[in-house]
Design a protein around this motif. Sequence first.
Motif, PDB file in Angstrom:
ATOM      1  N   CYS A 370       3.817   5.025   2.659  1.00  0.00           N
ATOM      2  CA  CYS A 370       2.901   5.299   1.546  1.00  0.00           C
ATOM      3  C   CYS A 370       3.181   6.654   0.910  1.00  0.00           C
ATOM      4  O   CYS A 370       3.053   6.830  -0.314  1.00  0.00           O
ATOM      5  N   THR A 371       3.582   7.625   1.734  1.00  0.00           N
ATOM      6  CA  THR A 371       3.813   8.986   1.251  1.00  0.00           C
ATOM      7  C   THR A 371       4.958   9.040   0.237  1.00  0.00           C
ATOM      8  O   THR A 371       4.994   9.930  -0.621  1.00  0.00           O
ATOM      9  N   LEU A 372       5.875   8.091   0.299  1.00  0.00           N
ATOM     10  CA  LEU A 372       6.996   8.068  -0.642  1.00  0.00           C
ATOM     11  C   LEU A 372       6.542   7.891  -2.087  1.00  0.00           C
ATOM     12  O   LEU A 372       7.299   8.177  -3.021  1.00  0.00           O
ATOM     13  N   ALA A 373       5.306   7.434  -2.302  1.00  0.00           N
ATOM     14  CA  ALA A 373       4.807   7.230  -3.666  1.00  0.00           C
ATOM     15  C   ALA A 373       4.415   8.538  -4.343  1.00  0.00           C
ATOM     16  O   ALA A 373       4.325   8.594  -5.582  1.00  0.00           O
ATOM     17  N   ILE A 374       4.165   9.589  -3.578  1.00  0.00           N
ATOM     18  CA  ILE A 374       3.626  10.829  -4.145  1.00  0.00           C
ATOM     19  C   ILE A 374       4.533  11.444  -5.212  1.00  0.00           C
ATOM     20  O   ILE A 374       4.047  11.830  -6.290  1.00  0.00           O
TER      21      ILE A 374
END
Length: 385
Positions: A370-374
């Motif tokens: 999910c963090t890759l979306a930041i």
Amino acid sequence: MTAPLKDHASAARRVVSAIFFMCGTFIGMWASRIPHVKAATGLDESGFGLLLLVMACGAFVAFPLTGMMLDRLGAAPVTKILACANVMSFVLVGLAPSVPLLTLALFVAGFTFGALDVSMNGWGAEVETAYGKPIMSSYHGLFSLGAGAAALVGGLAIELGLSVAMHFSLWSVMIAPFLVWFWRQPWPQAVDKEKDGKAPLFALPKGALILVGLMALVAALGEGAMTDWAALYQIEDLGFSEAIAPTAFTVFSVAMVVMRLAGDQVIARFGPVLVARLSGLTAFAGCLLLVSGANIWAVWAGSFVMGLGYAVLFPLAMSRAASDQNMSKGSALAAVATLGYGAFLFGPPLLGFVGDLLSLRASFATVALCTLAIPFLAGALKVRS
């Protein structure tokens, strides 16, 4: 900004900073005793995840109501009331003698904590406007400082054999004198008179604020995972002792403090968009270290890098919401908090289901993805006239 706000800005900044610190201490205190509370209830990961979901529901109910109160009454008086309510709610959590009463207490704690999170960010944004420069990150730095300190003290309380009830009650007694100080601080009410009484009960973010809310959601998911599941991940998946398990959250919080206290200057120099993109990549690297860590040093290193990465993302989102030109401040803050802080509370229960189905290691791997979306969402932080 009007002269009265400038006159009170320095004193108000100290009070708001103290409220953020106080709020953080209760999160750290709760995080340190989650394994004990889980064991006392006899619930597995899924059952305990449902219990955490009740806490999230309380916060979710509080967000829109708090947004309306901010627009109608002003952030300062609402924050003072909620600070007192939050202290009392955590005392109830510690004293709850059964699962049904604990469920009710967690709902109340989630409500007061979620409401206070919105209102204190609103008051902090008013003070930031009075200063005319970024200071929001330092508030959240003190929040993390309080969380880390309380988690460390929580490990000591476990070693001393203090019950959860005694631990929470003693901490609340120590906080009580500060509540009197909060009440004595004057601050001119900043109410959006043009929109007073017109704010919707449930406000959704609009335009670019949707992306800002999603960025806050992902960042808060990572913070929530570390708060609620890091200790259990180390105990159940990695075999570490209960006494040292809270240390990873302390390391995480220390990194958050370091970056958040330095964050205002970094943001002022490089801009919110670039800082957010680099922060997202850093948080992802920390998640990978945590997931792949086979010893305590790798886990602590991953926790520290995650803290550096997540540190300024939520403060950036709240500052952006407070300056939005399409929504009133109360509605914008509540809308972003619904996505962002809602993930802080709703995310851990969902991660608990993943942990029960697969493993808690898989839960943190989900956080990493999910963090890759930041980095892709960070562009929405730019305020356009």
